[in-house]
Each structure stands twice: as structure tokens, then as C-alpha cells.
Design an enzyme around this catalytic site. Structure first.
Site, PDB file in Angstrom:
ATOM      1  N   HIS A 220     100.062  27.704 151.692  1.00  0.00           N
ATOM      2  CA  HIS A 220      98.891  28.217 152.211  1.00  0.00           C
ATOM      3  C   HIS A 220      98.260  27.035 152.666  1.00  0.00           C
ATOM      4  O   HIS A 220      97.703  26.597 153.858  1.00  0.00           O
ATOM      5  CB  HIS A 220      98.201  28.787 151.266  1.00  0.00           C
ATOM      6  CG  HIS A 220      96.642  28.820 151.716  1.00  0.00           C
ATOM      7  ND1 HIS A 220      96.093  29.609 152.558  1.00  0.00           N
ATOM      8  CD2 HIS A 220      95.476  28.252 151.092  1.00  0.00           C
ATOM      9  CE1 HIS A 220      94.896  29.521 152.827  1.00  0.00           C
ATOM     10  NE2 HIS A 220      94.461  28.775 152.095  1.00  0.00           N
TER      11      HIS A 220
ATOM     12  N   ASP B  79      97.109  17.145 184.877  1.00  0.00           N
ATOM     13  CA  ASP B  79      98.006  17.301 183.935  1.00  0.00           C
ATOM     14  C   ASP B  79      97.613  16.309 182.937  1.00  0.00           C
ATOM     15  O   ASP B  79      96.945  15.208 183.105  1.00  0.00           O
ATOM     16  CB  ASP B  79      99.330  17.614 184.057  1.00  0.00           C
ATOM     17  CG  ASP B  79      99.867  18.550 183.466  1.00  0.00           C
ATOM     18  OD1 ASP B  79      99.907  18.444 182.009  1.00  0.00           O
ATOM     19  OD2 ASP B  79     100.717  19.713 183.591  1.00  0.00           O
TER      20      ASP B  79
ATOM     21  N   TRP C   1      99.595  20.470 148.374  1.00  0.00           N
ATOM     22  CA  TRP C   1      99.629  19.753 149.619  1.00  0.00           C
ATOM     23  C   TRP C   1      99.539  18.111 149.258  1.00  0.00           C
ATOM     24  O   TRP C   1      99.970  17.510 150.170  1.00  0.00           O
ATOM     25  CB  TRP C   1      98.730  20.208 150.641  1.00  0.00           C
ATOM     26  CG  TRP C   1      97.259  19.421 150.801  1.00  0.00           C
ATOM     27  CD1 TRP C   1      96.250  19.348 149.730  1.00  0.00           C
ATOM     28  CD2 TRP C   1      96.788  18.633 151.615  1.00  0.00           C
ATOM     29  NE1 TRP C   1      95.168  18.711 149.993  1.00  0.00           N
ATOM     30  CE2 TRP C   1      95.481  18.276 151.292  1.00  0.00           C
ATOM     31  CE3 TRP C   1      97.298  18.026 153.022  1.00  0.00           C
ATOM     32  CZ2 TRP C   1      94.710  17.243 152.047  1.00  0.00           C
ATOM     33  CZ3 TRP C   1      96.495  17.208 153.659  1.00  0.00           C
ATOM     34  CH2 TRP C   1      95.239  16.792 153.131  1.00  0.00           C
TER      35      TRP C   1
ATOM     36  N   SER D 278     105.285  14.910 165.871  1.00  0.00           N
ATOM     37  CA  SER D 278     104.627  15.828 167.027  1.00  0.00           C
ATOM     38  C   SER D 278     103.241  15.364 166.961  1.00  0.00           C
ATOM     39  O   SER D 278     102.844  15.041 168.269  1.00  0.00           O
ATOM     40  CB  SER D 278     104.767  17.256 166.493  1.00  0.00           C
ATOM     41  OG  SER D 278     103.581  18.046 167.216  1.00  0.00           O
ATOM     42  N   SER D 279     102.526  15.161 166.046  1.00  0.00           N
ATOM     43  CA  SER D 279     100.963  14.736 166.274  1.00  0.00           C
ATOM     44  C   SER D 279     100.955  13.197 166.818  1.00  0.00           C
ATOM     45  O   SER D 279     100.086  13.249 167.411  1.00  0.00           O
ATOM     46  CB  SER D 279     100.432  14.731 164.894  1.00  0.00           C
ATOM     47  OG  SER D 279     100.434  15.949 164.285  1.00  0.00           O
TER      48      SER D 279
ATOM     49  N   HIS E   7      92.095  11.317 153.948  1.00  0.00           N
ATOM     50  CA  HIS E   7      90.875  11.473 154.256  1.00  0.00           C
ATOM     51  C   HIS E   7      90.712  11.429 155.816  1.00  0.00           C
ATOM     52  O   HIS E   7      89.975  12.457 156.432  1.00  0.00           O
ATOM     53  CB  HIS E   7      89.750  10.543 153.519  1.00  0.00           C
ATOM     54  CG  HIS E   7      88.647  10.860 153.727  1.00  0.00           C
ATOM     55  ND1 HIS E   7      87.964  12.125 152.816  1.00  0.00           N
ATOM     56  CD2 HIS E   7      87.612  10.552 154.229  1.00  0.00           C
ATOM     57  CE1 HIS E   7      86.774  12.163 153.197  1.00  0.00           C
ATOM     58  NE2 HIS E   7      86.471  11.506 154.404  1.00  0.00           N
TER      59      HIS E   7
ATOM     60  N   GLU F  15      92.718  12.443 157.677  1.00  0.00           N
ATOM     61  CA  GLU F  15      93.102  13.762 158.132  1.00  0.00           C
ATOM     62  C   GLU F  15      91.973  14.985 158.018  1.00  0.00           C
ATOM     63  O   GLU F  15      92.063  15.701 159.060  1.00  0.00           O
ATOM     64  CB  GLU F  15      94.235  14.124 157.340  1.00  0.00           C
ATOM     65  CG  GLU F  15      94.709  15.758 157.474  1.00  0.00           C
ATOM     66  CD  GLU F  15      95.655  16.036 158.652  1.00  0.00           C
ATOM     67  OE1 GLU F  15      95.967  14.993 159.445  1.00  0.00           O
ATOM     68  OE2 GLU F  15      95.635  17.033 159.028  1.00  0.00           O
TER      69      GLU F  15
ATOM     70  N   TYR G 163      88.889  14.537 159.057  1.00  0.00           N
ATOM     71  CA  TYR G 163      88.147  14.214 160.040  1.00  0.00           C
ATOM     72  C   TYR G 163      88.878  14.681 161.219  1.00  0.00           C
ATOM     73  O   TYR G 163      88.415  15.111 162.345  1.00  0.00           O
ATOM     74  CB  TYR G 163      87.631  12.913 160.091  1.00  0.00           C
ATOM     75  CG  TYR G 163      86.699  12.542 159.147  1.00  0.00           C
ATOM     76  CD1 TYR G 163      85.553  13.508 158.558  1.00  0.00           C
ATOM     77  CD2 TYR G 163      86.911  11.560 158.203  1.00  0.00           C
ATOM     78  CE1 TYR G 163      84.850  13.236 157.842  1.00  0.00           C
ATOM     79  CE2 TYR G 163      85.798  11.427 157.226  1.00  0.00           C
ATOM     80  CZ  TYR G 163      84.892  12.121 156.998  1.00  0.00           C
ATOM     81  OH  TYR G 163      84.129  11.917 155.891  1.00  0.00           O
TER      82      TYR G 163
ATOM     83  N   SER H 272      79.720  21.207 170.198  1.00  0.00           N
ATOM     84  CA  SER H 272      78.558  20.468 171.388  1.00  0.00           C
ATOM     85  C   SER H 272      78.492  21.033 172.599  1.00  0.00           C
ATOM     86  O   SER H 272      77.290  21.576 172.898  1.00  0.00           O
ATOM     87  CB  SER H 272      78.970  19.121 171.312  1.00  0.00           C
ATOM     88  OG  SER H 272      78.645  18.415 170.142  1.00  0.00           O
TER      89      SER H 272
ATOM     90  N   HIS I 138      87.512   8.219 147.083  1.00  0.00           N
ATOM     91  CA  HIS I 138      86.801   9.153 146.416  1.00  0.00           C
ATOM     92  C   HIS I 138      87.502  10.554 146.034  1.00  0.00           C
ATOM     93  O   HIS I 138      86.999  11.364 145.360  1.00  0.00           O
ATOM     94  CB  HIS I 138      85.574   9.366 147.384  1.00  0.00           C
ATOM     95  CG  HIS I 138      85.899  10.281 148.615  1.00  0.00           C
ATOM     96  ND1 HIS I 138      85.151   9.840 149.589  1.00  0.00           N
ATOM     97  CD2 HIS I 138      86.869  11.032 148.864  1.00  0.00           C
ATOM     98  CE1 HIS I 138      85.565  10.563 150.737  1.00  0.00           C
ATOM     99  NE2 HIS I 138      86.784  11.338 150.353  1.00  0.00           N
ATOM    100  N   HIS I 139      88.644  10.543 146.444  1.00  0.00           N
ATOM    101  CA  HIS I 139      89.516  11.558 145.966  1.00  0.00           C
ATOM    102  C   HIS I 139      90.110  11.532 144.632  1.00  0.00           C
ATOM    103  O   HIS I 139      90.875  12.128 144.354  1.00  0.00           O
ATOM    104  CB  HIS I 139      90.562  12.009 147.006  1.00  0.00           C
ATOM    105  CG  HIS I 139      90.192  12.453 148.525  1.00  0.00           C
ATOM    106  ND1 HIS I 139      89.950  13.669 148.617  1.00  0.00           N
ATOM    107  CD2 HIS I 139      89.749  11.658 149.528  1.00  0.00           C
ATOM    108  CE1 HIS I 139      89.511  13.756 149.844  1.00  0.00           C
ATOM    109  NE2 HIS I 139      89.452  12.614 150.537  1.00  0.00           N
TER     110      HIS I 139
ATOM    111  N   THR J 252      76.832  12.132 160.284  1.00  0.00           N
ATOM    112  CA  THR J 252      77.127  13.456 160.172  1.00  0.00           C
ATOM    113  C   THR J 252      75.823  14.119 160.383  1.00  0.00           C
ATOM    114  O   THR J 252      75.622  15.360 161.237  1.00  0.00           O
ATOM    115  CB  THR J 252      77.867  13.975 159.004  1.00  0.00           C
ATOM    116  OG1 THR J 252      78.900  13.339 158.718  1.00  0.00           O
ATOM    117  CG2 THR J 252      78.256  15.596 159.150  1.00  0.00           C
TER     118      THR J 252
ATOM    119  N   LYS K 129      74.555  14.322 163.870  1.00  0.00           N
ATOM    120  CA  LYS K 129      75.324  15.328 164.764  1.00  0.00           C
ATOM    121  C   LYS K 129      74.484  16.839 164.519  1.00  0.00           C
ATOM    122  O   LYS K 129      74.107  17.557 165.425  1.00  0.00           O
ATOM    123  CB  LYS K 129      76.832  15.513 164.399  1.00  0.00           C
ATOM    124  CG  LYS K 129      77.352  14.393 164.853  1.00  0.00           C
ATOM    125  CD  LYS K 129      78.824  14.459 165.110  1.00  0.00           C
ATOM    126  CE  LYS K 129      79.224  15.365 166.129  1.00  0.00           C
ATOM    127  NZ  LYS K 129      78.994  14.617 167.453  1.00  0.00           N
TER     128      LYS K 129
ATOM    129  N   ARG L 283      91.082  24.486 139.340  1.00  0.00           N
ATOM    130  CA  ARG L 283      91.955  25.227 140.565  1.00  0.00           C
ATOM    131  C   ARG L 283      93.418  25.006 140.166  1.00  0.00           C
ATOM    132  O   ARG L 283      93.807  24.494 139.063  1.00  0.00           O
ATOM    133  CB  ARG L 283      91.662  24.384 141.739  1.00  0.00           C
ATOM    134  CG  ARG L 283      91.831  22.925 141.464  1.00  0.00           C
ATOM    135  CD  ARG L 283      91.406  21.936 142.811  1.00  0.00           C
ATOM    136  NE  ARG L 283      92.247  22.392 144.131  1.00  0.00           N
ATOM    137  CZ  ARG L 283      92.281  21.315 145.010  1.00  0.00           C
ATOM    138  NH1 ARG L 283      91.715  20.152 144.667  1.00  0.00           N
ATOM    139  NH2 ARG L 283      93.107  21.573 145.849  1.00  0.00           N
TER     140      ARG L 283
END
Lengths: 550, 205
Positions: free
Chosen positions: A88, A118, A153, A183-184, A267, A269, A271, A282, A316-317, A342, A345, A464
Site C-alpha cells: 500500500h 513539448d 516502505w 524513471s523519476s 524526507h 521524497e 516534499y 496556488s 527527525h525520522h 510552509t 504559503k 502501527r
């Protein structure tokens, strides 16, 4: 590569190749964008189906469905629950949110917004997309082969190592992420080149639309973060298969090295998943408030600073690994610092709406929903940024609630917002307003009923990644599962309506949103012709898509 | 089409730069592996103690307690425990202690240990001069040895306002069987080692 694909065709603007080769060999940014969106929907159905299984299982204490499913899959209930959670997460991150926001909307609208015919490398764009289906197949194989990859994950060794999961399932997951990462990286290179080199004359970076800014920053983050994941995955692969010991203390390695490398990627990722959403929101807020975005430059540089600071907050993770108090103090401080851009924004979106002529059309509802839900997730993020709090809440449902508010509700709401905003442009059809509103309200209520109680469960100490829980947690889990049923019903409704509208919808116009829509894609017909902007629009005298002030 | 060619040259240059960045990041990732070990050794990150050739500090009157902890991974059929549970010494004084390892299996086994000290902030003042953990250790079947550790606590800890409240430092080891030594089939060794764990953890907290 000697010439761009611009003049490869005749002057016939709508000449599109026919049949399967139009899609297999596509070099057209709109077709590739469409394929990414369809791919994302397919992956979302699988990933969403898995999340529904998880919620059915957790609806009441005890083991309900996974004993049966686990047996069917040749695995065991608890292991297959972990496999489901892992699949998932990986599906939603790499195969739903990223393909939709970057590959889908990015491909469709970045070239159009900057007036380019293009992408810079149309054929590289093709391979970027076609790496994704094999990656998805490998990921599905990782779930069904052997025991399945039940690592989460984050793929932490030793659980993801030979000691934890010795069969081939984890290798499939690693190879799947390798392909998706490649790919990315190709896609990111393409976006960076397109945005830096192919903007219309007169469109300086400081005049580029915010979605273009968002995509550029996202692409840079991808370019810096993805290779780190690729490197770490390669180490894990060789640890598993070729006798190296990068993460194995028995050979002089360190399992914590994985966590550092993974979160140095992980991290940024998050963002990567949210910055394009910022860009889309926006535009929508501005369009439906009939005002230019408040503090345009502040918005652009807020995204840039979020991207930069995002690279120095990774630990921080992992507050609970046994980190010195000084290091924790540093990571708390920089993490909380991200709340500043943030906040800029959020306030700028509100200031854009302030005094505007607001119309609460479907895309605007999703955008406002995004702002609300993302703020809730942001607030719990600031709570979790504190090492002292996090040590108590680490790996509880509070964390699950937090990241689903910013991602599942944040990024997914932005995807729906973008979908409704650009639906006319992509399909040439009008989406019925009542259906969009109904979809919004049922989803909004559904996801809040689904995820808000998980804050309470987390604060009460429910961990979890377990298939079962003590009876004390039963009520809020039941409520949460009801929310999942409502959300899933809403999604099925959305899919049916969308299919009907795409077949039998009313024809739309070039610009259905009026004066507020000031980006270049609204100057071309709906659906957008196969080739757009073969004659480059000119920005030197101002924005040709802007409407004269009333 | 000259402008088109310029375009494609510029695009190619940008893309090349991007790919160089990607290659650089992959390189940095692998460079981080030795770098990570180095960072830990230099800064004491994760409770990594310092290593010195000899003790050049002055002995302080201030005392500190050092506790000794031992753990064995289940792949290693050894008994492994400190010969003394704790010791109170003067800061700056060199101290020699030892751990006793016994090979409980009927074959020669090679082990390697990881180590750290807690509280983590004390690590940069905990200095080892000699330690069995610097190298792999091989024990013959049934062999029992005393493994020495020589260390001192740097009195500079008193000047660190964040660390000078530390009264007790725990030195901890975990012994693993080295990866090269692990036999392909080891079912009975695992069950044997399960029993070993209970004995070896006597003396740990």
C-alpha cells in the site's frame, strides 16, 4: 536528438498517430501525461483496495480477513498484513502520487504553461513512462512471490536483510524501486531542461507560473535524492545476494547506516510529493478568487527553501535510534524551521482569497480542503518534530494520522483539485458541478472520519504495523473503518461519473473559469490540440493570457 | 533551423549537467559508507568511544562509575560476560578490565564485536587504549579466554557543561559471529545459541 520534435509533423495541428503505436511510441507530452494519469488511477485502485483491506481487518479486534487472504497467498496472516501495508505504502508513494502530480499534470501542463511545444527530450519522456509499468509489475510480484515483502516502505535492515526475509520477495521490491527511481531521474532531467531552456521569450523565471516553479524544485529534489535511494538499495541488494555487509554488523556494517541513507532520500521524497500540490493549489486559489497569487515571489522562494532545508532534517525520522541530545536539538530546530516557509504559503493562499471574488467551484473546494487538511497535518508535524514528544509517539497511529493528513489528504486532494481544474482542458468535456461537489463533500467527510480518530488512537498508545490491538482501541478503530467505507464509496461514485462524463459529457470551452485563469494553457482550445505552441507565445510585452483589468 | 540546433545543444548541456549530478550523488552515497564510520569515530556519534595510543591526561580526584555490559548474537555459540559488573575509578586514570568468552560449540568459531557507551554524550570522553573489539577473535572448541580492555575517561568531561553531570557510564559490547565464519547450514547452532543468550545476558541490565 538533433532537432526537437516540434517540426517533425506537418502544419496539421491535430495530426495524431493512430492505434497502439500512438501510446507505445508516444513522444507527445500530453499523451504521456495522460498515460501517467491513467497509470496512477490503476495503481490507486490497487493501493486503495489494499488500504481498504487493512481497514476491514482493523475494524474490530482480532484477526478477521487476513487469515483467509494470507492462506490464499501462501503466506501467514500477520506476515501478509505486513506485506499489504508495505505494498500500500510503496504503491501510493511511487505509483500514485508521484506519477499523477509529476508525470501526469507536470507533463501535461508544464510545457503548455511556459509556451513550449513539448518537453525537451520527448523520447526520454517516453522511456520515463514505460519504465513504470514493469516497476509496478515487479512491486506486485514482491507482494505475491514467496512470503511477500513485509518490510514497510522504509525497508529497514535487518528485517529487509537475509536474516529477516530470506526469499526473493524483497529483491523484487528493491528492483521495482530501482526502475521507478530511474524513471523519476529521467523525468526530472527532462523537466529541468524544459523549464530552464524552453520558456517563451520574455518569460523570466520570476514570471514563470508557480506550478512550473514547483515542478522545477521537485525535479531538483528528485535529482539529488533518488540517486541516494538507488545507492542504498544497491547496497541492500548486494548485502542480500552477494555477501557484502554494508548493513550487517557481523561483517563490520551498521544497520543504522541504512536509516541515514534512506531518510536522506525519504524526507526530500515527502516534499517531492507535496511541492507540485502546492503549485496546483496556488493556481486554483488564484483562479477562483479572481486575483493574482498573493506574494508570488515569496511563494516561489518558500518552495525553494522548503526543498533546500528538506535535505538537512532527515534524522527527525529516527529520534529513537539512540541519538545524542545535541543532535536531537539540531534536528528539532531545523525541522521546526520548515514550518516558516510552509506558513508563508498557507498565509499567502489565504491572503489570495482575502478580498477576492471567490467562486466555490469544485476545484476551489478541493484546494480549500487541501489547505485545511494540510494545515492539520502540518500542526501534528510540528508536534512530532519535537524529539521528546516523538519518542513517546514514535511508530504510533499519531504518526500514521499525521502523514495521512499531509499525503493522503494533502497530496490526493491536490490531485483531485488539479483533475477537476484541468478536466475540461484535458478531455474537452464539462464535469457536472453537482457531481464534483458531492464527490468532494463525501470524500472530505470520509477521510476525516477515517483519519482523525487515529490521532486519539496514537495518543492512547496504539502502535502501527500490527494486525491486532487490545480491545480498548476498538471504538475509534471502528469509526475509522466507517470512514474508509464512506471514502471508498465516494471514490467509486467518482470513477463512474468520470467514465460517463468522458463518454457523454457536454463540450467545454477554451477557458471555462473566466478572468482568473491567466496561464497559457487556457489560451488554447479544449481539449488541448495534439500540438500546441508551435508558434511560441511572446511574453516580452506582458502575459498574453492575462485578461484586461475590468 | 540554426536556432533549433542551438536549442538542442543547450538542452543537451543541461541534461548532461543533470546526469553528472546524479552520478555524483550515487558516488557520494557510497562515499558515505566509510565517511559514516569516520564521523562516528571522530564525534562519538551513536556512543562511539575514542581510541588513543596512550593516556596523556592528568588523573583527577573526581570519580566516575563504569558499568560493563555484554550481549551475544544468537548466531554465535559463545558465553560472553564481564568479569566485573562495574568499577569506580578516577577520571583520567587508566583501567584494565576483562570479559570472559567461552566457546560452547565443538568447532573453532570467529566472533567480532560492536561496542558503544551510554549516555551517548559521554562517548567522546571515553577513550580506549587497547580492546579485544578492535580485531576478530577466534576461539577453539571449548576454549575460554579473558579478553582485556584498557581505557580511561578524559577529565575534559568536567568542562563539558552538557556532559559533566554524568556519574555512571555503561560500556556495552555485542558479539557476533563473523559473516565469513557463518556455516551454510546452521539449524542446530541457532537453537544451541538460544540457550547461550540467557547465560550471556547475566551481568547486563
Amino acid at each position: 536528438m538533433s532537432t526537437t520534435a516540434t517540426h517533425a509533423h506537418d502544419d496539421d495541428h491535430n495530426h495524431a498517430p493512430k492505434g497502439i503505436s500512438r501510446w507505445l511510441n508516444s513522444t507527445n507530452h500530453k499523451d504521456i501525461g495522460t498515460m501517467y494519469l491513467v497509470f496512477s488511477v490503476v495503481a490507486a485502485l490497487v493501493g486503495g483496495g489494499l488500504s481498504l483491506l487493512i481497514r476491514i481487518e482493523l475494524g474490530e479486534p482480532g484477526i478477521q480477513v487476513f487469515d483467509v487472504i494470507g492462506e490464499m497467498m501462501g503466506s501467514e496472516a500477520k506476515q501478509f498484513y505486513n506485506v499489504t501495508v508495505t505494498a500500500h505504502a510503496l504503491l501510493m508513494v511511487f505509483f500514485v502520487v508521484m506519477p499523477a502530480l509529476i508525470g501526469g499534470f507536470g507533463n501535461w501542463f508544464v510545457p503548455m504553461m511556459i509556451g513550449a511545444p513539448d518537453m525537451a527530450f520527448p523520447r526520454m519522456n517516453n522511456i520515463s513512462f514505460w519504465l513504470m509499468p514493469p516497476a509496478l509489475i515487479l512491486l506486485i510480484l514482491s507482494g505475491v512471490m514467496g512470503q511477500g515483502a513485509g518490510t514497510g516502505w522504509t525497508l529497514y535492515p535487518p528485517l529487509s536483510g537475509l536474516a529477516g526475509q530470506p526469499d526473493m520477495s524483497v529483491d523484487f521490491a528493491i528492483l521495482s524501486l530501482h526502475l521507478a527511481g530511474a524513471s523519476s531521474i529521467l523525468g526530472a532531467t527532462n523537466f529541468i531542461t524544459t523549464i530552464l531552456n524552453m520558456r517563451a521569450p520574455g518569460m523570466t523565471m520570476h514570471k514563470a507560473p508557480l506550478f512550473v516553479w514547483a515542478t522545477l524544485i521537485t525535479a531538483v529534489l528528485l535529482l539529488l535524492a533518488m540517486p541516494v535511494l538507488a545507492g542504498a538499495l544497491t547496497m541492500l541488494l548486494t548485502d542480500r545476494n552477494f555477501g557484502t555487509a554494508f548493513f550487517d554488523p557481523r561483517g563490520g556494517g551498521d544497520p543504522l547506516l541504512w536509516q541515514h541513507l534512506f531518510w536522506f532520500f525519504g524526507h526530500p521524497e515527502v516534499y517531492i510529493m507535496i511541492l507540485p500540490a502546492f503549485g496546483i493549489v496556488s493556481h486554483i486559489v488564484s483562479t477562483f478568487s479572481r486575483k493574482p497569487v498573493f506574494g508570488y515571489l515569496g511563494m516561489a522562494y518558500a518552495m525553494a527553501s522548503i526543498g533546500i532545508v528538506g535535505f538537512v532534517v532527515w534524522a527527525h525520522h529516527m529520534y529513537t535510534v539512540g541519538m545524542g541530545v545535541n543532535y536531537r536539538a539540531y534536528f528539532v530546530a531545523v525541522t521546526m524551521a520548515i514550518a516558516v516557509p510552509t506558513g508563508i504559503k498557507i498565509f499567502s493562499w489565504i491572503a489570495t482569497m482575502w478580498g477576492g471574488s471567490i467562486s466555490f467551484k469544485t476545484p476551489m473546494m478541493w484546494a480549500i480542503g487541501f489547505i485545511f487538511l494540510f494545515t492539520v497535518g502540518g500542526v501534528t508535524g510540528v508536534v512530532l518534530a519535537n524529539a521528546g514528544m516523538d519518542i513517546a509517539m514514535h511508530d504510533t497511529y499519531y504518526v500514521v494520522a499525521h502523514f495521512h493528513y499531509v499525503l493522503s489528504l494533502g497530496a490526493i486532494f491536490a490531485i483531485f483539485a488539479g483533475f477537476y481544474y484541468w478536466f475540461d482542458k484535458m478531455t474537452g468535456k464539462v464535469y457536472p458541478e453537482w457531481a464534483g461537489q458531492l464527490h468532494f463533500w463525501t470524500t472530505f467527510i470520509g477521510v476525516n472520519v477515517l483519519f482523525f480518530p487515529q490521532h486519539f488512537l496514537g495518543l492512547a498508545g496504539m502502535p502501527r504495523r500490527y494486525i491486532d490491538y487490545p480491545d480498548i482501541f476498538a471504538e475509534w478503530n471502528m469509526v475509522s473503518t466507517w470512514g474508509a467505507y464512506l471514502t471508498m464509496t465516494s471514490t467509486v461514485f467518482f470513477l463512474i461519473v468520470t467514465l460517463i462524463v468522458m463518454i457523454a459529457g457536454r463540450k467545454s470551452v477554451a477557458n471555462p473559469w473566466g478572468d482568473g485563469a491567466t496561464t497559457l494553457e487556457w489560451t488554447v482550445a479544449s481539449p488541448a490540440p495534439f500540438h500546441t505552441f508551435e508558434d511560441t507565445p511572446d511574453f516580452t510585452g506582458g502575459n498574453p493570457a492575462a485578461h484586461p483589468a475590468e | 533551423m540554426s536556432s533549433g540546433t542551438d536549442f538542442s545543444r543547450r538542452n543537451r548541456r543541461t541534461a548532461t549537467t543533470a546526469f553528472v549530478v546524479v552520478a555524483g550523488m550515487v558516488g557520494l552515497t557510497f562515499a558515505f559508507v566509510p565517511l559514516y564510520t569516520l564521523i562516528c569515530q571522530v564525534t562519538g556519534l551513536g556512543g562511539t568511544p575514542q581510541v588513543a595510543e596512550r593516556n596523556e591526561t592528568d588523573v583527577s580526584t573526581q570519580e566516575i562509575t563504569v558499568r560493563f555490559d555484554a550481549n551475544v548474537d544468537r548466531s554465535l555459540p559463545w558465553d560472553f560476560a564481564p568479569n566485573e559488573a562495574s568499577v569506580t575509578i578516577n577520571l583520567g586514570a587508566e583501567y584494565l578490565t576483562s570479559y570472559r568468552s567461552t566457546n560452547l560449540s565443538d568447532e573453532a568459531v570467529t566472533g567480532i564485536s560492536t561496542f558503544n557507551v551510554t549516555p551517548l554524550k559521554a562517548a567522546q570522553y571515553f577513550t580506549k587504549i587497547e580492546c579485544f573489539c578492535f580485531t576478530e577473535q577466534t576461539l577453539e572448541p571449548g576454549q575460554s579466554v579473558d579478553m582485556p580492555v584498557t581505557f580511561y575517561i578524559d577529565p575534559a568531561i568536567l568542562e563539558d557543561e552538557l556532559a559533566n553531570e554524568v556519574q555512571t557510564i555503561t560500556l556495552s559490547y555485542t558479539f557476533y559471529r563473523t559473516l565469513d565464519d557463518i556455516p551454510d547450514e546452521e539449524p542446530e547452532i541457532i537453537s544451541e545459541a538460544d540457550q547461550v543468550i540467557t547465560t550471556a545476558q547475566v551481568g547486563s541490565f
